[in-house]
Motif scaffolding. Structure first.
Motif, short mmCIF file in Angstrom:
data_model
loop_
_atom_site.label_atom_id
_atom_site.label_comp_id
_atom_site.label_asym_id
_atom_site.label_seq_id
_atom_site.Cartn_x
_atom_site.Cartn_y
_atom_site.Cartn_z
N LEU A 96 0.83 -1.20 0.00
CA LEU A 96 0.00 0.00 0.00
C LEU A 96 0.86 1.26 0.00
O LEU A 96 0.66 2.18 -0.79
N ILE A 131 -2.88 14.83 -1.32
CA ILE A 131 -2.61 13.51 -0.73
C ILE A 131 -1.35 13.58 0.14
O ILE A 131 -1.24 12.95 1.18
N VAL A 137 -2.37 14.99 3.38
CA VAL A 137 -3.10 13.97 4.15
C VAL A 137 -2.11 12.98 4.75
O VAL A 137 -2.23 12.58 5.92
N LEU A 154 -1.46 12.04 8.76
CA LEU A 154 -1.46 10.69 9.34
C LEU A 154 -0.12 10.38 9.97
O LEU A 154 -0.03 9.70 10.98
N PRO A 157 -1.11 11.46 16.62
CA PRO A 157 -0.71 10.70 17.81
C PRO A 157 -1.14 9.25 17.66
O PRO A 157 -2.27 8.98 17.26
N VAL A 201 -4.47 7.92 18.95
CA VAL A 201 -5.67 8.23 18.17
C VAL A 201 -5.92 7.14 17.14
O VAL A 201 -7.07 6.75 16.89
N LEU A 205 -7.60 4.41 18.84
CA LEU A 205 -9.03 4.67 19.02
C LEU A 205 -9.79 4.34 17.75
O LEU A 205 -10.87 3.75 17.78
N PHE A 206 -9.22 4.73 16.60
CA PHE A 206 -9.86 4.47 15.31
C PHE A 206 -10.07 2.98 15.09
O PHE A 206 -11.17 2.53 14.77
N GLU A 249 -12.71 1.51 17.25
CA GLU A 249 -14.06 1.81 16.79
C GLU A 249 -14.46 0.93 15.62
O GLU A 249 -15.57 0.42 15.56
N ARG A 279 -14.84 -2.95 18.10
CA ARG A 279 -16.27 -2.83 18.40
C ARG A 279 -17.09 -3.72 17.50
O ARG A 279 -18.04 -4.36 17.93
N PHE A 308 -5.56 7.10 -2.74
CA PHE A 308 -6.86 7.48 -2.19
C PHE A 308 -7.18 6.72 -0.92
O PHE A 308 -7.89 7.22 -0.05
N ALA A 309 -6.64 5.47 -0.83
CA ALA A 309 -6.88 4.69 0.39
C ALA A 309 -6.36 5.44 1.60
O ALA A 309 -6.96 5.39 2.68
N ILE A 310 -5.25 6.14 1.43
CA ILE A 310 -4.69 6.90 2.54
C ILE A 310 -5.65 8.00 2.96
O ILE A 310 -5.89 8.24 4.15
N PHE A 311 -6.22 8.66 1.96
CA PHE A 311 -7.21 9.69 2.26
C PHE A 311 -8.40 9.08 2.99
O PHE A 311 -8.92 9.63 3.95
N VAL A 331 -8.39 6.49 4.91
CA VAL A 331 -8.03 6.20 6.30
C VAL A 331 -8.17 7.45 7.15
O VAL A 331 -8.73 7.41 8.25
N LEU A 332 -7.68 8.59 6.62
CA LEU A 332 -7.77 9.82 7.42
C LEU A 332 -9.22 10.18 7.69
O LEU A 332 -9.61 10.51 8.81
N GLY A 381 -11.67 8.17 7.73
CA GLY A 381 -12.18 7.18 8.68
C GLY A 381 -11.79 7.54 10.11
O GLY A 381 -12.60 7.42 11.03
N VAL A 382 -10.54 7.98 10.30
CA VAL A 382 -10.10 8.33 11.65
C VAL A 382 -10.96 9.46 12.20
O VAL A 382 -11.48 9.38 13.32
N SER A 410 -14.59 8.26 12.82
CA SER A 410 -14.74 7.34 13.94
C SER A 410 -14.55 8.06 15.26
O SER A 410 -15.23 7.78 16.24
N LEU A 411 -13.62 9.02 15.30
CA LEU A 411 -13.46 9.80 16.51
C LEU A 411 -14.74 10.57 16.81
O LEU A 411 -15.22 10.60 17.95
N PHE A 460 -17.89 9.99 15.78
CA PHE A 460 -19.04 9.17 16.17
C PHE A 460 -18.82 8.51 17.51
O PHE A 460 -19.76 8.30 18.27
N GLY A 461 -17.57 8.15 17.81
CA GLY A 461 -17.30 7.59 19.12
C GLY A 461 -17.54 8.61 20.22
O GLY A 461 -17.96 8.27 21.32
N PHE A 475 -13.20 9.36 23.90
CA PHE A 475 -13.13 9.58 22.46
C PHE A 475 -13.09 11.07 22.14
O PHE A 475 -12.37 11.50 21.24
N GLY A 491 -9.76 12.29 22.57
CA GLY A 491 -8.95 11.92 21.41
C GLY A 491 -9.19 12.86 20.25
O GLY A 491 -8.25 13.26 19.55
N PHE A 527 -6.45 15.19 18.48
CA PHE A 527 -6.21 15.12 17.04
C PHE A 527 -6.31 16.50 16.42
O PHE A 527 -5.49 16.88 15.58
#
Lengths: 283, 325
Positions: free
Chosen positions: A87, A108, A111, A115, A119, A122, A125-126, A129, A133, B36-39, B41-42, B44-45, B48-49, B51-52, B295, B298, B302
């Motif tokens: 990846l 990108i 971004v 990432l 931290p 964090v 935590l992701f 979730e 979960r 784009f997968a990296i985007f 993930v961000l 998603g982070v 998820s923060l 909604f948590g 959360f 967190g 972030f």
């Protein structure tokens, strides 16, 4: 003819004082770091014997070793790298070869940097979730996933940097000979940047080997021997965290031993990565 | 000219070209998908923060940011304690590490003979890679007891009568506390700062320095009047990156911060940081609001590191524009 006015003497004095201060700063900083390393080695070696590598984590007060956390760490790190490597390398290739300075690539990159400096707790935590979960329990898979997310930005960054170092005329020559784009990228650019890319992967491995926070609530910890990734999995950093904060003497000894093992592994990886890179840099 | 009219050679060449084009498209797509997968993930982070944290956000609103309470039983949570601890410990770390880091960088670039330069430089970079938990246990087992038995009683007695300092350094000598955490953080970010500052100092064109030397400047004057102003933006960008690192640091701090949600004026008092709170309390959190409050912490952390990173990036971008790199 020497100028020896009082002002000149003052300037020389100021210079001497400040240069001495900077030498002092260097000494203070380096001494602190040397002290930390020596105490680590002292306390760690005291706790290391062959039991550390052959027996499992003991209950407080008994003898034991660090076999299950060592296995857990190796397993999760390897799995994380197996996932993160393709990846990360592919994404870095996109940024360096296809995207270059297009706006989407700039975005990108930003971004990726976010990432990279997020931290690590964090990230934990992701994964909690979205994986823990959903699955309903902690697992080695979740731990590996958290480590993978931490490793990917490192690999992307180093891959892109190394590919960008390869001069364009090399690619143009290959294209002039009729090579299709993917040939140019995989057979020319990759081959030239191979050492640097491997360095990046080694550095990523070193980075995730020492990470504790993301494992705390993804893989949790496991005091028993377990190779099932679907269960909570022990890891060296998590065990050190648990043992160091406890009041039991044998646990603390094991914590120091584990800390020494991790530091040795990380330093080894860093040194190997540097050696890998040096021949290229000298060109 | 239809396909049937082509000579066999041309047909073969065209087939190969089409195949190459397909494979090219495949590689282009797969690399773009990875990017784009990296985007993803961000995103998603962040999601998820959010909604948590949602139960806590709905319950406490913005007051979460300035409430000091932390009562799991009554389910009343406030982030002020952790936020305060995060900022103060990072501030102490930066105040201590920045001068020492700059001093090390000056030493490496200007003062050290070449025989020392490479080993020390490499040593600094290797030290930057040491896992943070090592600093944590060193702090817990070696540094904190040292402070508790030797340093802190001395300081408390020495500053006992002086108005401002006596509150700043008051309290029983715990050993662990805000200042211990700040010092450990400082030692942790030190290699980082030294390394980045040294790289930025090295990027100053020698011509500028030689011109200053030619005018008769002393080393310090060259540094202060030429090197530092030139590299000011890059160095500050590096500091912001180190600050981001210090803000998010968990393991180096958790052992020695004392883990109390109280805000205290004394630097010797225990406190907590956002990441230490999450690390210590996450597995024990019962009830929806407790977990959601963690959360939300967190999410706040972030956000803080995100903003710091943006500032750092912006400054490094400005530096690149100036040097044309």
């Amino acid at each position: 003819m020497t100028i020896a006015t009082p002002k000149y003497h003052r300037r020389v004095l100021v210079n001497r004082v400040l240069m001495s201060l900077s030498v002092l700063a260097a000494l203070v900083g380096l001494t602190a770091l040397v002290i930390i390393l020596t105490t680590l080695v002292q306390n760690g070696i005291a706790g290391i014997d062959e039991k550390v590598f052959t027996e499992m984590t003991p209950p407080p007060g008994s003898d034991g070793g660090l076999l299950n956390p060592i296995y857990g760490s190796i397993f999760m790190t390897t799995l994380a790298v197996i996932v993160a490597m393709p990846l990360g390398v592919l994404a870095g290739t996109y940024l360096a070869e296809y995207g270059r300075n297009a706006r989407i690539a700039v975005f990108i990159r930003l971004v990726n940097d976010v990432l990279l400096s997020a931290p690590s707790i964090v990230i934990g935590l992701f994964i909690y979730e979205v994986m823990v979960r959903q699955m309903g329990h902690f697992s080695g898979w979740a731990g590996a996933a958290a480590l993978a997310i931490i490793a990917v930005p490192v690999i992307v960054r180093t891959t892109e940097d190394m590919l960008r170092l390869i001069p364009d005329p090399l690619r143009e020559a290959a294209t002039a000979l009729g090579a299709p784009r993917w040939h140019v990228i995989s057979k020319v650019a990759f081959q030239a940047a191979r050492a640097g890319i491997i360095t990046g992967i080694l550095l990523a491995i070193a980075r995730i080997s020492g990470e504790t926070a993301p494992l705390l609530f993804t893989a949790l910890n496991n005091q028993f021997w377990s190779i099932d990734p679907n269960q909570p999995m022990a890891s060296l950093p998590a065990v050190i965290f648990q043992f160091a904060g406890s009041p039991y003497e044998n646990w603390r000894e094991l914590a120091w031993a584990g800390a020494l093992i991790i530091t040795a592994a990380v330093l080894f990886l860093n040194i190997v990565a540097r050696l890998f890179r040096s021949p290229e840099v000298k060109q | 000219m239809s396909v049937a009219d082509e000579a066999p050679q041309t047909a073969a060449m065209n087939a190969v070209s089409r195949k190459f084009a397909r494979i090219d498209m495949f590689y282009r797509n797969i690399t773009r998908a990875s990017a784009f997968a990296i985007f993803a993930v961000l995103v998603g982070v962040i999601l998820s923060l959010y909604f948590g944290a949602k139960p806590a956000i709905d319950k406490f609103g913005f007051a979460f940011l300035w409430t000091e309470a932390w009562n799991p039983v009554k389910e009343n949570f406030g982030a002020l304690g952790p936020i305060y601890g995060t900022i103060i410990s990072s501030a102490i770390a930066m105040i201590l590490a920045v001068p020492v880091g700059i001093g090390i960088a000056i030493f490496l670039t200007e003062l050290s003979p070449w025989i020392i330069k490479r080993p020390v430089g490499i040593a600094i970079e290797l030290l930057a890679g040491i896992p943070s938990i090592i600093y944590g246990i060193w702090g817990l087992f070696i540094f904190a007891p040292l402070l508790q038995t030797q340093v802190q009683p001395m300081v408390i007695e020495a500053f006992g009568d002086i108005p401002v300092l006596s509150t700043l350094f008051a309290g029983p000598p715990f050993g662990i506390g805000m200042i211990t955490a700040g010092v450990i953080l400082a030692i942790m970010v030190l290699p980082f700062i030294a390394s980045i500052t040294r790289d930025v100092f090295d990027s100053v064109p020698p011509v500028l320095k030689e011109a200053a030397y030619g005018l008769g400047c002393t080393r310090w004057e060259v540094l202060w009047n030429v090197v530092l102003p030139y590299s000011r933006v890059g160095v500050t960008g590096g500091f912001m990156l180190a600050l981001g690192r210090a803000l998010g640091e968990t393991m180096a701090v958790t052992f020695v911060i004392g883990n109390t949600h109280r805000i205290s004026a004394s630097l010797f008092a225990p406190g907590t940081t956002i990441s230490a709170t999450i690390a210590n309390e996450f597995t024990e959190a019962v009830g929806d609001f407790y977990l959601a409050a963690l959360f939300e912490l967190g999410l706040i952390l972030f956000g803080m590191t995100f903003i710091v990173l943006l500032i750092a990036r912006y400054m490094l971008l400005r530096m690149q524009r100036r040097t044309g790199g």
